[in-house]
Design an enzyme around this catalytic site. Structure first.
Site, PDB file in Angstrom:
ATOM      1  N   LYS A 111      32.418  43.916  29.791  1.00  0.00           N
ATOM      2  CA  LYS A 111      32.787  45.103  29.017  1.00  0.00           C
ATOM      3  C   LYS A 111      31.542  45.816  28.512  1.00  0.00           C
ATOM      4  O   LYS A 111      31.474  47.044  28.506  1.00  0.00           O
ATOM      5  CB  LYS A 111      33.696  44.721  27.838  1.00  0.00           C
ATOM      6  CG  LYS A 111      35.113  44.377  28.286  1.00  0.00           C
ATOM      7  CD  LYS A 111      36.075  44.418  27.119  1.00  0.00           C
ATOM      8  CE  LYS A 111      37.385  43.759  27.416  1.00  0.00           C
ATOM      9  NZ  LYS A 111      38.404  44.560  28.006  1.00  0.00           N
ATOM     10  N   LYS A 193      44.039  42.193  42.539  1.00  0.00           N
ATOM     11  CA  LYS A 193      45.073  41.351  41.951  1.00  0.00           C
ATOM     12  C   LYS A 193      46.206  42.202  41.379  1.00  0.00           C
ATOM     13  O   LYS A 193      45.933  43.281  40.852  1.00  0.00           O
ATOM     14  CB  LYS A 193      44.439  40.564  40.788  1.00  0.00           C
ATOM     15  CG  LYS A 193      44.823  39.116  40.728  1.00  0.00           C
ATOM     16  CD  LYS A 193      44.009  38.385  39.694  1.00  0.00           C
ATOM     17  CE  LYS A 193      44.566  38.584  38.293  1.00  0.00           C
ATOM     18  NZ  LYS A 193      44.193  37.525  37.346  1.00  0.00           N
ATOM     19  N   LYS A 196      48.565  44.118  35.079  1.00  0.00           N
ATOM     20  CA  LYS A 196      49.189  45.088  34.184  1.00  0.00           C
ATOM     21  C   LYS A 196      48.323  46.320  33.997  1.00  0.00           C
ATOM     22  O   LYS A 196      48.792  47.336  33.514  1.00  0.00           O
ATOM     23  CB  LYS A 196      49.524  44.432  32.849  1.00  0.00           C
ATOM     24  CG  LYS A 196      48.351  43.771  32.170  1.00  0.00           C
ATOM     25  CD  LYS A 196      48.835  42.807  31.089  1.00  0.00           C
ATOM     26  CE  LYS A 196      47.708  41.869  30.684  1.00  0.00           C
ATOM     27  NZ  LYS A 196      48.153  40.625  30.119  1.00  0.00           N
TER      28      LYS A 196
HETATM   29  P1  AMP Z   1      47.124  37.694  32.193  1.00  0.00           P
HETATM   30  O1  AMP Z   1      48.297  38.585  32.465  1.00  0.00           O
HETATM   31  O2  AMP Z   1      45.901  38.114  32.947  1.00  0.00           O
HETATM   32  O3  AMP Z   1      46.887  37.426  30.722  1.00  0.00           O
HETATM   33  O4  AMP Z   1      47.479  36.261  32.832  1.00  0.00           O
HETATM   34  C1  AMP Z   1      48.465  35.398  32.340  1.00  0.00           C
HETATM   35  C2  AMP Z   1      48.650  34.287  33.350  1.00  0.00           C
HETATM   36  O5  AMP Z   1      49.197  34.797  34.602  1.00  0.00           O
HETATM   37  C3  AMP Z   1      47.349  33.569  33.746  1.00  0.00           C
HETATM   38  O6  AMP Z   1      47.586  32.186  33.920  1.00  0.00           O
HETATM   39  C4  AMP Z   1      46.977  34.199  35.068  1.00  0.00           C
HETATM   40  O7  AMP Z   1      46.222  33.328  35.883  1.00  0.00           O
HETATM   41  C5  AMP Z   1      48.332  34.508  35.702  1.00  0.00           C
HETATM   42  N1  AMP Z   1      48.238  35.709  36.559  1.00  0.00           N
HETATM   43  C6  AMP Z   1      47.945  36.967  36.161  1.00  0.00           C
HETATM   44  N2  AMP Z   1      47.950  37.840  37.202  1.00  0.00           N
HETATM   45  C7  AMP Z   1      48.247  37.098  38.314  1.00  0.00           C
HETATM   46  C8  AMP Z   1      48.405  37.389  39.709  1.00  0.00           C
HETATM   47  N3  AMP Z   1      48.275  38.635  40.185  1.00  0.00           N
HETATM   48  N4  AMP Z   1      48.708  36.376  40.548  1.00  0.00           N
HETATM   49  C9  AMP Z   1      48.857  35.119  40.076  1.00  0.00           C
HETATM   50  N5  AMP Z   1      48.713  34.771  38.782  1.00  0.00           N
HETATM   51  C10 AMP Z   1      48.431  35.730  37.903  1.00  0.00           C
END
Ligand code: AMP
Ligand code: TRP
Length: 330
Positions: A111, A193, A196
């Site tokens: 960042k 990936k 959000k």
């Molecule tokens: P986050 O939304 O980045 O806070 O991630 C929350 C959880 O979801 C974490 O364990 C990430 O590793 C998993 N995660 C987030 N995005 C993906 C994705 N595109 N594919 C697989 N796992 C994901």
């Protein structure tokens, strides 16, 4: 029974990547481990949030945990701020973390490198709070995405440092990356990936998406010109991603099986099958989500989870404060 702890920071709506990569595994783990799954609302505010949106996201996150099958009888589900010891041990951990260590954390470094302005002190010190989140419960394993591994490694360093300085206080936890490591890619750009922070909103399927919208996102997913349903993430990333989604939603069906079913068939037909599987899963989750919201199950789950978590966390905090000499012996 071995213990496992994980936190999720719902700064946005949960999506299919979160479900396939993390949530569905938590549901499996709750039978194998003593499970602590918390909503990291202190971590959420390290970056600016709209209060109404944040509050809705927190509610939806718990509701979706329950809708996806996390069960308050088998897992301790709680809100971070319902257990005050997180903030308190977080401060103590912060006092035992070197600035050099925080400077090396890639999330903050990235960042800074992107020239983001007005970063908060909370964002800088959040790895220390994350260490407290974990060490309060002496878990054996911490399932996290690849990006969080560095924070769990810092947690291990801090645990070892404090154990050496004050005597045995904490169990040194292991990060668990492989089992939750699936990377679901964006439908509109399979080199990225599913996330959000997808600006176009076409590549990310949210668990609460309208079914028609979700179907449309799958049907317009970027593929290739090979006209062959074949698992090859390198050369056919779009098709391979759709295959991974289909496989994950149908009990990890082998890729060979899927290739066979669609041999000689067009991408349109294949995409329809993926869309059917996605919509069936979303429909199931959304129906349970509605029930959860109407039933008052959220408050019940959170108060039970917090009661259990406070028991562990209060005892650990008392032990730490006493070892450090922060208490007056009376
Ligand atoms: P986050 O939304 O980045 O806070 O991630 C929350 C959880 O979801 C974490 O364990 C990430 O590793 C998993 N995660 C987030 N995005 C993906 C994705 N595109 N594919 C697989 N796992 C994901
Ligand atoms: N930092 C994690 C994330 O951004 C969320 C989190 C906070 C967490 N505390 C934790 C994860 C403790 C595992 C253990 O996704």
């Amino acid at each position: 029974m071995k213990r496992m702890l994980s936190g999720i920071k719902p700064t946005g709506q949960l999506h299919l990547g979160n479900y396939i990569g993390a949530l569905r595994h938590f549901v499996e783990y709750q039978d194998e481990y003593e499970m602590f799954a918390f909503i990291a609302n202190l971590h959420c505010i390290t970056v600016p949030q709209d209060p109404k949106e944040l509050s809705d996201n927190l509610r939806d996150c718990v509701a979706l945990y329950l809708a996806c099958g996390l069960d308050p009888d088998r897992a301790n589900i709680f809100l971070q701020t319902d257990v005050r010891a997180h903030a308190q041990l977080g401060y103590i951990m912060c006092c035992h973390t070197y600035m050099g260590e925080l400077n090396r954390m890639t999330q903050f470094k990235d960042k800074m490198a992107h020239g983001e302005k007005n970063l908060s002190g909370g964002l800088y010190t959040y790895p220390s709070l994350m260490a407290a989140d974990i060490l309060l419960y002496d878990p054996d394993y911490v399932p996290v995405g690849e990006d969080q591994k560095q924070h769990v490694e810092l947690t291990r360093d801090l645990a070892i440092r404090m154990n050496n300085r004050y005597g045995e206080l904490f169990k040194v936890p292991e990060p668990l990356v492989a089992k939750v490591g699936a990377r679901i890619m964006s439908l509109s750009d399979p080199s990225k990936k599913m996330s959000k922070s997808d600006e176009t909103n076409k590549g990310c399927i949210y668990l609460l998406d309208d079914l028609k919208k979700a179907r449309k996102k799958v049907m317009s997913a970027v593929t290739d010109n090979y006209a062959n349903v074949h698992f090859d993430p390198e050369n056919q990333p779009g098709i391979s991603n759709l295959m991974q989604i289909l496989s994950s939603l149908s009990e990890d069906r082998p890729m060979g099986d899927i290739e066979q079913e669609f041999a000689g068939k067009g991408y349109g037909e294949f995409k329809r099958s993926v869309a059917d599987a996605v919509c069936a899963k979303l429909e199931e989750i959304q129906a349970k989500y509605k029930q959860v919201l109407e039933s008052g199950a959220i408050n019940d789950a959170l108060s039970r989870g917090a009661a259990k978590a406070n028991e562990y966390a209060d005892a650990k905090l008392a032990k730490v404060q006493s070892a450090i000499g922060m208490e007056i012996i009376r």
